[in-house]
Design a protein around this motif. Sequence first.
Motif, PDB file in Angstrom:
ATOM      1  N   PRO B 142       1.796   0.156  -0.681  1.00  0.00           N
ATOM      2  CA  PRO B 142       2.217   1.482  -0.185  1.00  0.00           C
ATOM      3  C   PRO B 142       2.622   1.199   1.473  1.00  0.00           C
ATOM      4  CG  PRO B 142      -0.051   1.529  -0.657  1.00  0.00           C
ATOM      5  CD  PRO B 142       0.301   0.241  -0.954  1.00  0.00           C
ATOM      6  N   LEU B 143       2.178  -0.020   2.154  1.00  0.00           N
ATOM      7  CA  LEU B 143       2.320   0.115   3.508  1.00  0.00           C
ATOM      8  C   LEU B 143       3.734   0.304   3.908  1.00  0.00           C
ATOM      9  CD1 LEU B 143       0.586  -0.573   6.020  1.00  0.00           C
ATOM     10  CD2 LEU B 143       1.280  -2.850   5.656  1.00  0.00           C
ATOM     11  N   SER B 144       4.628  -0.112   3.180  1.00  0.00           N
ATOM     12  CA  SER B 144       6.014   0.326   3.559  1.00  0.00           C
ATOM     13  C   SER B 144       6.340   1.719   3.053  1.00  0.00           C
ATOM     14  CB  SER B 144       6.883  -0.721   2.805  1.00  0.00           C
ATOM     15  OG  SER B 144       6.767  -0.782   1.543  1.00  0.00           O
ATOM     16  N   ALA B 145       5.539   2.557   2.398  1.00  0.00           N
ATOM     17  CA  ALA B 145       5.993   3.808   2.133  1.00  0.00           C
ATOM     18  C   ALA B 145       6.310   4.606   3.322  1.00  0.00           C
ATOM     19  CB  ALA B 145       4.970   4.447   1.148  1.00  0.00           C
ATOM     20  N   GLU B 146       7.048   5.798   3.161  1.00  0.00           N
ATOM     21  CA  GLU B 146       7.459   6.523   4.218  1.00  0.00           C
ATOM     22  C   GLU B 146       6.108   7.156   5.037  1.00  0.00           C
ATOM     23  OE1 GLU B 146      10.526   7.176   5.136  1.00  0.00           O
ATOM     24  OE2 GLU B 146       9.915   9.094   6.664  1.00  0.00           O
ATOM     25  N   GLN B 147       5.021   7.552   4.171  1.00  0.00           N
ATOM     26  CA  GLN B 147       4.117   7.918   4.977  1.00  0.00           C
ATOM     27  C   GLN B 147       3.044   6.967   5.793  1.00  0.00           C
ATOM     28  OE1 GLN B 147       4.492   7.928   1.738  1.00  0.00           O
ATOM     29  NE2 GLN B 147       2.297   7.678   0.471  1.00  0.00           N
ATOM     30  N   HIS B 148       3.109   5.814   5.475  1.00  0.00           N
ATOM     31  CA  HIS B 148       2.470   4.888   6.262  1.00  0.00           C
ATOM     32  C   HIS B 148       3.486   4.153   7.267  1.00  0.00           C
ATOM     33  CE1 HIS B 148      -0.673   5.493   3.796  1.00  0.00           C
ATOM     34  NE2 HIS B 148      -0.024   5.001   2.637  1.00  0.00           N
ATOM     35  N   SER B 149       4.642   4.120   6.943  1.00  0.00           N
ATOM     36  CA  SER B 149       5.779   3.338   7.849  1.00  0.00           C
ATOM     37  C   SER B 149       6.890   4.304   8.063  1.00  0.00           C
ATOM     38  CB  SER B 149       6.161   2.125   7.244  1.00  0.00           C
ATOM     39  OG  SER B 149       5.231   1.091   7.227  1.00  0.00           O
ATOM     40  N   PHE B 221      13.688   1.717  -0.852  1.00  0.00           N
ATOM     41  CA  PHE B 221      14.424   2.938   0.135  1.00  0.00           C
ATOM     42  C   PHE B 221      14.544   4.134  -0.991  1.00  0.00           C
ATOM     43  CE2 PHE B 221      18.248   5.019   1.651  1.00  0.00           C
ATOM     44  CZ  PHE B 221      17.905   5.005   3.155  1.00  0.00           C
ATOM     45  N   ALA B 222      14.492   4.122  -2.082  1.00  0.00           N
ATOM     46  CA  ALA B 222      14.559   5.117  -2.920  1.00  0.00           C
ATOM     47  C   ALA B 222      13.424   5.842  -2.900  1.00  0.00           C
ATOM     48  CB  ALA B 222      14.964   4.817  -4.334  1.00  0.00           C
ATOM     49  N   ASP B 223      12.013   5.274  -2.986  1.00  0.00           N
ATOM     50  CA  ASP B 223      10.838   5.545  -2.836  1.00  0.00           C
ATOM     51  C   ASP B 223      10.761   6.447  -1.481  1.00  0.00           C
ATOM     52  OD1 ASP B 223       8.065   5.094  -1.966  1.00  0.00           O
ATOM     53  OD2 ASP B 223       7.723   4.942  -4.221  1.00  0.00           O
ATOM     54  N   ARG B 224      11.211   5.724  -0.589  1.00  0.00           N
ATOM     55  CA  ARG B 224      10.941   6.555   0.819  1.00  0.00           C
ATOM     56  C   ARG B 224      11.723   7.925   1.038  1.00  0.00           C
ATOM     57  NH1 ARG B 224       9.104   3.544   5.192  1.00  0.00           N
ATOM     58  NH2 ARG B 224      10.970   4.363   6.613  1.00  0.00           N
ATOM     59  N   HIS B 225      12.596   7.826   0.311  1.00  0.00           N
ATOM     60  CA  HIS B 225      13.726   8.967   0.724  1.00  0.00           C
ATOM     61  C   HIS B 225      13.940   9.900  -0.419  1.00  0.00           C
ATOM     62  CE1 HIS B 225      14.429   7.531   4.825  1.00  0.00           C
ATOM     63  NE2 HIS B 225      14.784   6.417   4.381  1.00  0.00           N
ATOM     64  N   LEU B 226      14.015   9.351  -1.838  1.00  0.00           N
ATOM     65  CA  LEU B 226      14.505  10.300  -2.955  1.00  0.00           C
ATOM     66  C   LEU B 226      13.291  10.605  -3.852  1.00  0.00           C
ATOM     67  CD1 LEU B 226      17.632   8.053  -4.004  1.00  0.00           C
ATOM     68  CD2 LEU B 226      17.319  10.073  -2.547  1.00  0.00           C
ATOM     69  N   GLY B 227      12.107  10.078  -3.677  1.00  0.00           N
ATOM     70  CA  GLY B 227      10.949  10.528  -4.315  1.00  0.00           C
ATOM     71  C   GLY B 227      10.160   9.082  -4.895  1.00  0.00           C
ATOM     72  N   PRO B 228       9.104   9.423  -5.100  1.00  0.00           N
ATOM     73  CA  PRO B 228       8.162   8.178  -5.553  1.00  0.00           C
ATOM     74  C   PRO B 228       8.646   7.344  -6.672  1.00  0.00           C
ATOM     75  CG  PRO B 228       6.760  10.177  -5.478  1.00  0.00           C
ATOM     76  CD  PRO B 228       8.271  10.433  -5.259  1.00  0.00           C
ATOM     77  N   VAL B 229       8.630   6.122  -6.308  1.00  0.00           N
ATOM     78  CA  VAL B 229       9.197   5.139  -7.444  1.00  0.00           C
ATOM     79  C   VAL B 229       7.917   4.348  -7.669  1.00  0.00           C
ATOM     80  CG1 VAL B 229      10.421   3.042  -7.795  1.00  0.00           C
ATOM     81  CG2 VAL B 229      11.455   5.177  -6.673  1.00  0.00           C
ATOM     82  N   PHE B 230       7.224   3.618  -6.791  1.00  0.00           N
ATOM     83  CA  PHE B 230       6.192   2.770  -6.680  1.00  0.00           C
ATOM     84  C   PHE B 230       4.651   3.586  -6.660  1.00  0.00           C
ATOM     85  CE2 PHE B 230       9.480  -0.098  -4.910  1.00  0.00           C
ATOM     86  CZ  PHE B 230       9.694  -0.676  -6.130  1.00  0.00           C
ATOM     87  N   ASP B 231       4.726   4.789  -6.549  1.00  0.00           N
ATOM     88  CA  ASP B 231       3.762   5.574  -6.442  1.00  0.00           C
ATOM     89  C   ASP B 231       2.899   5.840  -7.464  1.00  0.00           C
ATOM     90  OD1 ASP B 231       1.520   7.035  -4.998  1.00  0.00           O
ATOM     91  OD2 ASP B 231       2.753   8.917  -4.836  1.00  0.00           O
ATOM     92  N   SER B 233      -0.296   3.942 -10.687  1.00  0.00           N
ATOM     93  CA  SER B 233      -1.310   3.084 -10.668  1.00  0.00           C
ATOM     94  C   SER B 233      -0.826   1.444 -10.597  1.00  0.00           C
ATOM     95  CB  SER B 233      -2.094   3.244 -11.838  1.00  0.00           C
ATOM     96  OG  SER B 233      -1.545   3.001 -12.992  1.00  0.00           O
ATOM     97  N   GLY B 234       0.418   1.088 -11.219  1.00  0.00           N
ATOM     98  CA  GLY B 234       0.575  -0.312 -11.249  1.00  0.00           C
ATOM     99  C   GLY B 234       1.904  -0.253 -10.405  1.00  0.00           C
ATOM    100  N   GLY B 235       2.215   0.751  -9.570  1.00  0.00           N
ATOM    101  CA  GLY B 235       3.523   0.661  -8.653  1.00  0.00           C
ATOM    102  C   GLY B 235       3.249  -0.439  -7.609  1.00  0.00           C
ATOM    103  N   PHE B 300      -2.621 -13.864  -7.226  1.00  0.00           N
ATOM    104  CA  PHE B 300      -3.888 -14.387  -7.731  1.00  0.00           C
ATOM    105  C   PHE B 300      -4.935 -13.081  -7.701  1.00  0.00           C
ATOM    106  CE2 PHE B 300      -3.113 -19.284  -7.928  1.00  0.00           C
ATOM    107  CZ  PHE B 300      -2.323 -18.920  -9.289  1.00  0.00           C
ATOM    108  N   THR B 301      -4.972 -12.737  -6.407  1.00  0.00           N
ATOM    109  CA  THR B 301      -6.181 -12.062  -6.034  1.00  0.00           C
ATOM    110  C   THR B 301      -6.072 -10.731  -6.596  1.00  0.00           C
ATOM    111  OG1 THR B 301      -5.301 -11.887  -3.828  1.00  0.00           O
ATOM    112  CG2 THR B 301      -7.001 -13.403  -4.293  1.00  0.00           C
ATOM    113  N   THR B 302      -4.800 -10.019  -6.886  1.00  0.00           N
ATOM    114  CA  THR B 302      -4.464  -8.860  -7.450  1.00  0.00           C
ATOM    115  C   THR B 302      -5.360  -8.508  -8.999  1.00  0.00           C
ATOM    116  OG1 THR B 302      -2.668  -9.363  -8.610  1.00  0.00           O
ATOM    117  CG2 THR B 302      -2.277  -8.672  -6.470  1.00  0.00           C
ATOM    118  N   GLY B 303      -5.641  -9.491  -9.551  1.00  0.00           N
ATOM    119  CA  GLY B 303      -6.191  -9.560 -10.840  1.00  0.00           C
ATOM    120  C   GLY B 303      -5.328  -8.845 -11.956  1.00  0.00           C
ATOM    121  N   GLN B 304      -4.133  -8.669 -11.578  1.00  0.00           N
ATOM    122  CA  GLN B 304      -3.035  -7.967 -12.500  1.00  0.00           C
ATOM    123  C   GLN B 304      -2.096  -9.195 -13.005  1.00  0.00           C
ATOM    124  OE1 GLN B 304      -2.818  -4.404 -12.830  1.00  0.00           O
ATOM    125  NE2 GLN B 304      -4.828  -4.717 -12.119  1.00  0.00           N
TER     126      GLN B 304
END
Lengths: 109, 533
Positions: B142-149, B221-231, B233-235, B300-304
């Motif tokens: 989420p670093l690149s999300a609108e609220q953080h960047s 881009f859609a996440d930043r301007h149109l609404g959550p896409v990656f927001d 738990s697995g986003g 690897f370190t995400t465990g996912q």
Amino acid sequence: VTRAAVPVLAWAAFLTLLTAVLLVWTPGAELQWGPLAAAAAITWVVGAVLLMRRRGSPPLVPERSYGTLVAAIGLAAVCGGAVLGLWFTLVGCGLVLLGLAAVRRERPH
Amino acid sequence: VNVAVLPRRPRVKLVSWGASTDHKVIAIRLTLYASVFFVLSGAMALVMRTELARPGMQVVSHDGYNQLFTMHGSGMFYLVLTPLALALGVYLVPLQVGAPAIAWPRLALSGDVMQILGGLAMFSGFFTVHGAAKDGWTAFYPLSAEQHSPGTGMDLWILGVFVVALGQMLLAACILWTALKLRAPDMTLLRMPVLSWAQVVTTLMVLTAFPALLLAMALLFADRHLGPVFDSSGGPVAYQQLFWFYGHPVVYVTFFPFVAAALEVLAVFGSRKVFGYEGVVLSLLMFAGLSMAVWAHHMFTTGQVTNQYFSLTSTALIVPAGLEYFALVGTMFGARIRFTTAYLFAVGFVLLFLLGGLSGIVVASPPLDYHVHDSFFVVAHFHYTLFAGSLFAFFAGLYYWWPKVTGRLLREGLGKLHFALMFAGTNLTFAPMFVLGYDGMPRRVADYSPDAGFTGWNEVSTLGSYVIGLAMLTFAWNVWTSWRKPVPAGDDPWGGHTLEWWTSSPPPRLNFDRPLPPIRSFAPVYDARRKSA
């Protein structure tokens, strides 16, 4: 049928095999095998297109294509409209149309 | 009345040059844009190294540093190495396969235009209120999300990456079709030069991996301007899956064309054909296929992700890599060597890329990767593969094909000085990073504690980066000298093996000014020369 498709189809088969192994390993993880399956599918399509088209010479085009230049700038502007606003998209659409019209009128020298 | 009449200087018709559909002009334009972005991104690296030489903040702010490392990485990947890899194909593939032009030249022209426009969009972020993008070249969520960047700089970055990647896909399609469908009648698949084969696998990777980047950018881009896409738990991991599906193959996109260039240089200046040609072709196809299935080792370190599968495929890369190294060394073995600048850079590539490859074994193994993940060890690893590897091989190719492209020779003395400075500077800069990373210095930080014990190695690394800067100035001086005081190269100054050396330098509009020689192998000009001798 041409041999040009052989390396592409072989590559597609290899990607399909890698996808299948991943699918067997983690059947529930669509996010993992999905992109790989999509890549394999794209490669099969490219291979099929190559299979159907004959070898040939490049088409004659003019030495300079101002229409293409304008259309490409227009296409980038259409994308840029997402950031800069609708007006920029509309300008981009206009440029694309203008460029394509110019391309239609172009004749190779 | 005495009137001094000055000779009319020929005007550079910029628009006319920019609209050319000649594949050679398109490739030169791509190279020029990449050079400009290389200078900008390289200058940012020097500023970062200056900042890191000592603990504390001396040169830039934390925010400024974040922008610098983001735009340095983005510039080098999206705007320098990938366009250069494709530029090699755009220029050389039609010539090497005996075609008079590239397939779909208008499409190639469009792809070329998108490189410069996308690059300008990315860098124009520096002139916005919040500055340029600052989330790394990966733009992790989420670093690149609108609220953080927040801000337009990040949006312009996304737009630029999208446009550039789209253009690169267009260029790749043109190169692939040219290699497979526009070959001269006797140019069978197994008579295509190694570089053309490398371009086939490279462009296949571009066409299959880059759509994931387009999708990732569109969704971000859609996440930043149109609404959550990656927001969800697995986003964030979903974003990483999409990004790395592009992000790992692109490393090979920026590698295969250059390793092939190095191989051709080693063969020509060793006065022998490429060793193990069929093995090289097979290894390229296998290498490219496997490298499409290793992306999750970055996670690897995400465990996912399925660590076992991706560790297995990553380690399996040793097989095709070993085959290619075998071909490189085999081509050098028993050769009658001419130690030109191009040859030195190719040998430098062989040596330094080995270090990059061997350190890759460490990060391909999950238990070891857990220790060095997100540390300077990773920075050292990928700079040994991409800078010490790809860029050295690029310079080998540049010194080799420069006479073909310009009709002029570069100065060998300055070239060898350039090589010596590059070799020394590269090792001084990046070798200390292995130690720093292993000892725990994290990447992407502008500052570190004076008590951490990192200062000494950082000073060495910074000194090395200045030596690299000096090497680049030497190269620029060489180009300037070649431009101001040209030494004509002739059509084939090196005794080349492939069809681009069977025409004038620079080649005419439709590439060949004489009938092609008989094509009986992947080195038809070499064969023709031996037959006439």
